[in-house]
Design an enzyme around this catalytic site. Structure first.
Site, PDB file in Angstrom:
ATOM      1  N   LYS A 113      43.062  33.681  48.027  1.00 60.96           N
ATOM      2  CA  LYS A 113      41.648  33.395  48.049  1.00 60.96           C
ATOM      3  C   LYS A 113      41.692  32.979  46.273  1.00 60.96           C
ATOM      4  O   LYS A 113      40.496  32.197  46.048  1.00 60.96           O
ATOM      5  CB  LYS A 113      40.815  34.495  48.344  1.00 60.96           C
ATOM      6  CG  LYS A 113      40.801  34.961  49.659  1.00 60.96           C
ATOM      7  CD  LYS A 113      39.998  33.870  50.337  1.00 60.96           C
ATOM      8  CE  LYS A 113      39.964  34.066  52.036  1.00 60.96           C
ATOM      9  NZ  LYS A 113      39.635  33.509  52.966  1.00 60.96           N
ATOM     10  N   LYS A 196      49.798  25.491  63.962  1.00 60.75           N
ATOM     11  CA  LYS A 196      48.893  26.242  64.725  1.00 60.75           C
ATOM     12  C   LYS A 196      47.534  25.541  64.702  1.00 60.75           C
ATOM     13  O   LYS A 196      47.153  25.101  63.862  1.00 60.75           O
ATOM     14  CB  LYS A 196      48.748  27.689  64.271  1.00 60.75           C
ATOM     15  CG  LYS A 196      49.873  28.677  64.730  1.00 60.75           C
ATOM     16  CD  LYS A 196      49.381  30.073  64.491  1.00 60.75           C
ATOM     17  CE  LYS A 196      48.412  30.406  63.567  1.00 60.75           C
ATOM     18  NZ  LYS A 196      48.142  32.045  63.753  1.00 60.75           N
ATOM     19  N   LYS A 199      41.547  27.652  62.657  1.00 60.04           N
ATOM     20  CA  LYS A 199      40.096  27.042  62.344  1.00 60.04           C
ATOM     21  C   LYS A 199      40.045  26.095  61.116  1.00 60.04           C
ATOM     22  O   LYS A 199      39.050  25.003  61.257  1.00 60.04           O
ATOM     23  CB  LYS A 199      39.249  28.158  61.708  1.00 60.04           C
ATOM     24  CG  LYS A 199      38.799  29.076  63.266  1.00 60.04           C
ATOM     25  CD  LYS A 199      38.125  30.573  62.721  1.00 60.04           C
ATOM     26  CE  LYS A 199      38.145  31.132  64.111  1.00 60.04           C
ATOM     27  NZ  LYS A 199      37.844  32.389  64.027  1.00 60.04           N
TER      28      LYS A 199
END
Ligand code: TRP
Length: 333
Positions: A113, A196, A199
């Site tokens: 982050k 994968k 999102k």
């Protein structure tokens, strides 16, 4: 014998997709009969990125609607919003006194982050693992169904639990363990062959539970394939195996068997396979999408689910906090 306590948090950002459905939700659904489950929408966690206040309610309602439409039964589990449980931030505060700046700064998700949003490295982001530990320990849970990316957070939850126990009284918090329903969890990859189905990736290679039939068809028809196998019984590349996995979960067994045989005989026609898969997948997603859309509009129903869930979750949380306060010495009257 009382049932084992299970906790898991569901992110409230983003739309649910097939990866979530087969990776997480089906896991939850399998656990709901045999365990004492607390599943919550992690709305406090989502505040680390300062979402628009206008969006919060809709995000939370959607997550609830999509999970229930996918088979989570609010009669069997406590399904609630994290922010409805004031005992969670209270335990978070207590645990923050046992969490060290150095260890929090070392957490890989935090470092990511910092790299991705250097303009917003707030304390909530730094202490995200402490809040997550509070989510879990508030119910003194022993099992936490989460993906690999959350294992480090869980290890920290065990550390905080042990520190609390060592300081204030052994065995109060059990050590929560990662729970993965054995073997048969299906891994779904992105339709573009890039890892994968998650999102943040390519939305055109991700099938959402909210996608209309036509959108699903289009995405599947565009899925990555190749010129086909050149020798019998060849090993499948990941992106081809993924199409077969999707077929296995949505098509009739004889359909999957036919295309598997075609593959093994080197006469597979991916166009035909995708056409079939597109129809079967549209049929699979449709009832979930329709049920979720209907439920999401039924605000009274969603609110009832959240209120009932919060009531169950608060009973368990209040008991933990009352004891924790006493153990710490906050015991004045
Ligand atoms: N961090 C989890 C995620 O990103 C969500 C989460 C928050 C969670 N609190 C939790 C998961 C407690 C399990 C238990 O997916």
């Amino acid at each position: 014998m009382s049932k084992e306590v299970v906790v898991s948090g569901i992110r409230s950002t983003g739309y649910l997709h097939l990866g979530n459905y087969f990776g997480a939700i089906q896991n939850y659904v399998k656990m709901q009969d045999e365990h004492n489950c607390y599943f919550f929408v992690a709305d406090y966690h989502s505040l680390t990125t300062h979402p628009d206040p206008k969006d919060l309610r809709q995000n939370v309602y959607r997550v609830v609607a999509e999970n229930v439409a996918s088979g989570l039964d609010p009669e069997k589990v406590a399904l609630y919003a994290q922010s409805d449980i004031p005992e969670i931030p209270e335990l978070y505060l207590m645990l923050n006194m046992l969490a060290y700046k150095g260890e929090l700064e070392k957490v890989p998700t935090f470092k990511d982050k910092v790299r991705l949003q250097p303009e917003n490295v707030n304390a909530g982001l730094l202490t995200y693992p402490v809040l997550m530990a509070a989510d879990i320990l508030i119910h003194r849970a022993v099992k936490v169904p989460v993906g690999k990316d959350q294992e480090q957070h869980l290890e920290m939850a065990r550390n905080f639990a042990n520190r609390f126990n060592t300081r204030y009284g052994a065995d109060f918090f059990p050590e929560p363990q990662v729970y993965r329903s054995n073997q048969d969890t299906v891994k779904i990859l992105s339709l573009d062959g890039n890892g994968k189905m998650s999102k943040s990736e390519n939305v055109n290679a991700t099938i959402y539970l909210s996608d209309e039939d036509d959108v699903i068809r289009k995405k599947i028809m565009k899925a990555k394939t190749d010129a086909g196998p050149t020798e019998p019984n060849a090993e499948m590349p990941d992106y081809i195996r993924n199409l077969f996995v999707l077929m296995q979960v949505s098509s009739a067994p004889e359909v999957t068997a036919k295309f598997t045989a075609d593959y093994n005989n080197c006469n597979i026609r991916y166009g035909d396979m995708k056409k079939q898969l597109a129809e079967d997948m549209a049929n699979f997603v449709r009832p979930i999408r329709e049920r979720a859309a209907e439920l999401q509009q039924d605000h009274a129903a969603i609110q009832r689910i959240l209120k009932d869930g919060a009531e169950k979750a608060r009973a368990s949380s209040a008991a933990t906090i009352a004891e924790a306060r006493k153990m710490i010495g906050i015991n004045y009257y």
